[in-house]
Design a protein around this motif. Structure first.
Motif, mmCIF file in Angstrom:
data_model
loop_
_atom_site.group_PDB
_atom_site.id
_atom_site.type_symbol
_atom_site.label_atom_id
_atom_site.label_comp_id
_atom_site.label_asym_id
_atom_site.label_seq_id
_atom_site.Cartn_x
_atom_site.Cartn_y
_atom_site.Cartn_z
ATOM 1 N N GLU A 210 24.600 20.778 27.179
ATOM 2 C CA GLU A 210 26.012 20.874 27.629
ATOM 3 C C GLU A 210 27.063 19.872 27.640
ATOM 4 O O GLU A 210 27.833 19.654 27.000
ATOM 5 C CB GLU A 210 26.102 21.761 29.037
ATOM 6 N N ILE A 211 26.528 18.965 28.382
ATOM 7 C CA ILE A 211 27.540 17.746 28.647
ATOM 8 C C ILE A 211 27.869 16.822 27.586
ATOM 9 O O ILE A 211 28.546 16.160 27.277
ATOM 10 C CB ILE A 211 27.199 16.934 29.995
ATOM 11 N N LEU A 212 26.624 16.754 26.589
ATOM 12 C CA LEU A 212 26.917 15.820 25.488
ATOM 13 C C LEU A 212 28.203 16.266 24.676
ATOM 14 O O LEU A 212 28.130 15.778 23.470
ATOM 15 C CB LEU A 212 25.725 15.694 24.740
ATOM 16 N N LYS A 213 28.556 17.368 24.819
ATOM 17 C CA LYS A 213 29.513 18.090 24.022
ATOM 18 C C LYS A 213 30.979 17.386 24.516
ATOM 19 O O LYS A 213 32.016 17.688 24.003
ATOM 20 C CB LYS A 213 29.811 19.568 24.189
ATOM 21 N N GLY A 214 30.921 16.707 25.677
ATOM 22 C CA GLY A 214 32.117 16.157 26.221
ATOM 23 C C GLY A 214 32.611 15.052 25.567
ATOM 24 O O GLY A 214 31.839 14.132 25.336
ATOM 25 N N LYS A 215 33.926 14.886 25.021
ATOM 26 C CA LYS A 215 34.380 13.973 24.265
ATOM 27 C C LYS A 215 34.605 12.569 24.998
ATOM 28 O O LYS A 215 34.406 11.487 24.376
ATOM 29 C CB LYS A 215 35.616 14.234 23.798
ATOM 30 N N ASN A 216 34.693 12.517 26.036
ATOM 31 C CA ASN A 216 34.788 11.430 27.168
ATOM 32 C C ASN A 216 33.481 10.896 27.962
ATOM 33 O O ASN A 216 33.986 10.551 29.148
ATOM 34 C CB ASN A 216 36.069 11.278 27.792
ATOM 35 N N LEU A 217 32.404 11.181 27.466
ATOM 36 C CA LEU A 217 31.253 10.640 28.188
ATOM 37 C C LEU A 217 31.008 9.484 27.853
ATOM 38 O O LEU A 217 30.744 9.211 26.776
ATOM 39 C CB LEU A 217 30.155 11.972 28.041
ATOM 40 N N ASP A 218 30.719 8.565 28.887
ATOM 41 C CA ASP A 218 30.376 7.155 28.501
ATOM 42 C C ASP A 218 28.934 6.794 29.043
ATOM 43 O O ASP A 218 28.394 6.169 28.579
ATOM 44 C CB ASP A 218 31.254 6.195 29.721
ATOM 45 N N CYS A 219 28.251 7.665 30.075
ATOM 46 C CA CYS A 219 27.172 7.194 30.789
ATOM 47 C C CYS A 219 26.475 8.422 31.107
ATOM 48 O O CYS A 219 27.061 9.506 31.817
ATOM 49 C CB CYS A 219 27.362 6.017 31.684
ATOM 50 N N LEU A 220 24.944 8.315 31.269
ATOM 51 C CA LEU A 220 24.131 9.171 31.994
ATOM 52 C C LEU A 220 23.509 8.504 33.010
ATOM 53 O O LEU A 220 22.767 7.551 32.949
ATOM 54 C CB LEU A 220 23.024 9.737 30.843
#
Length: 318
Positions: free
Chosen positions: A88-98
Motif C-alpha cells: 500500500e504505502i509504496l504507492k505514496g508519491k512522497n515517501l522518503d524512508c521506511l
C-alpha cells in the motif's frame, strides 16, 4: 531528487499514529526533520487497513515545508503484515524512508530491500540517487549480537534506532532515569553506525516531557544521548520536537569554533603546516575533520554559517 529527501538529517524522528487522521493532519503543521507515520505499535490489528489508507492519503498530498523527511514505520517482517504495509504505502508519491522495527537478522532487511526493488524499480536501480531509505530498529539481544551483519544487509540502510522498551522486555531490564542499564546496547549501536557509515543513530524514546520538570528531563536525556554519540532521538509527542532538535543541533559556540578552525586550516594548508594551534590548543587532521562536520550540520540546520565565515575571515593559524 525529491524535495526533503536529498540530505539525511534526523535530529528528531517523530512517530505519528497512522490510525488517527487528526494527528496525521496536525503533524503537517510541524517543523521537524523526520515524521514516521506509524503502522506498528500505535495501531491496533483491526485498524491496520485503515492506517495504511490514511498514511497513503497523506503521502500523496503535496509536501509541506516544515517536514524534511516523510517516513513510515511498517510492522515487523516477522509479523506477516509487512508485505501488506509495503504494497500500500509504496504507492505514496512522497515517501522518503521506511522505519523497520524488530530487525533481528539481516534477512529482515533483505526482504524489505527486495520488495523496494520490485515495487519501485525506477528508484532502486543501480546509480539511482533517490531510493527509499531504511531506518532499522534494534529491539532485542539477537539484534544486538547480529548488528555487524544487519548493517551490511541493505544498500538503503540509512539509520539505526534503539527501541528501549522492547529491548528491556527481551532482557528483563528495568529502565532507570540514568539509563546505565543500556550503556552496552547504546554504545554498540552508535559504534556500528559509525563503523558502517550509516548517517543516523537515533536514541531511545523519552516518555517524560510534560511540564517544566519533564522538559528539563527530556533535555538532560537528549544531551546524554548526544554525549554517547547519537545524532538524533526518537519522539512520541510534538511537544518534544523543539527540545530534541535544539540539543542535536550544533550550538552557536560550537559552530563559531568550527568555522574559525576551517578558515584557519585553509591558510595553514597553504603554508604547508599539518598542525597548528587555536586558543592555545593543538589542531590537527582529526580536529579539522570534526570542525568540517559541524559546519556542514550547522548549514543543514539552517544556521547562518556565511555570516560567521565573514565574521572570522581574518582568523589565522598560530
Amino acid at each position: 531528487m525529491a524535495s526533503g529527501a536529498a540530505t539525511v538529517i534526523r535530529r528528531c524522528q517523530l512517530y505519528v499514529p497512522g490510525s488517527s487522521m487528526r494527528f496525521l493532519e496536525k503533524s503537517r503543521s510541524l517543523t521537524v526533520d523526520s515524521v514516521a507515520y506509524d503502522l506498528e505499535d500505535s495501531v491496533t490489528p483491526l485498524k491496520k487497513p485503515e492506517g495504511r489508507a490514511n498514511i497513503l492519503a497523506v503521502l500523496n498530498k503535496d509536501r509541506v515545508p516544515g517536514i524534511r523527511e516523510q517516513a513510515v514505520r511498517i510492522n515487523p517482517v516477522s509479523s506477516g503484515l509487512a508485505l501488506d504495509d509495503l504494497t500500500e504505502i509504496l504507492k505514496g508519491k512522497n515517501l522518503d524512508c521506511l522505519v523497520v522495527p524488530k530487525v533481528d537478522r539481516p534477512s529482515d532487511l533483505h526482504f524489505v530491500t527486495d520488495v523496494l526493488r520490485q515495487k519501485l524499480p525506477e528508484r532502486h536501480a543501480p546509480g539511482s540517487t533517490n531510493p527509499v531509505k531504511i531506518v532499522a530498529l534494534v529491539e532485542s539481544a539477537r539484534s544486538l549480537m547480529d548488528l555487524n551483519s544487519i548493517c551490511q544487509a541493505s544498500p538503503y540502510l540509512s539509520g539505526l534506532g534503539f527501541a528501549a522498551e522492547d529491548f528491556s522486555l527481551d532482557l528483563s531490564i528495568t529502565r532507570t532515569p540514568g539509563l546505565n542499564e543500556f550503556t552496552y546496547a547504546r554504545s554498540a549501536i552508535v559504534t556500528a553506525a559509525r563503523a558502517f557509515e550509516i548517517p543516523s543513530a537515533l536514541d531511545l524514546v523519552s516518555t517524560t516531557f510534560r511540564g517544566e520538570e519533564g522538559r528539563k528531563f527530556l533535555q538532560d536525556e537528549s544531551e546524554n544521548g548526544k554525549r554517547f554519540g547519537f545524532n538524533g532521538k526518537q519522539c512520541i509527542h510534538p511537544d518534544q520536537v523543539s527540545v530534541v532538535q535544539d540539543v542535536f543541533s550544533p550550538s552557536q559556540q560550537e559552530t563559531e569554533w568550527a568555522v574559525r578552525i576551517v578558515i584557519a586550516d585553509k591558510k595553514a594548508d597553504a603554508q604547508g603546516r599539518g598542525a597548528w594551534t587555536l586558543d592555545g590548543k593543538m589542531i590537527d587532521v582529526p580536529v579539522v575533520g570534526k570542525a568540517k562536520a559541524i559546519v556542514a550540520k550547522a548549514e543543514l540546520c539552517g544556521m547562518d554559517v556565511k555570516a560567521l565565515q565573514e565574521k572570522f575571515k581574518d582568523e589565522e593559524p598560530k
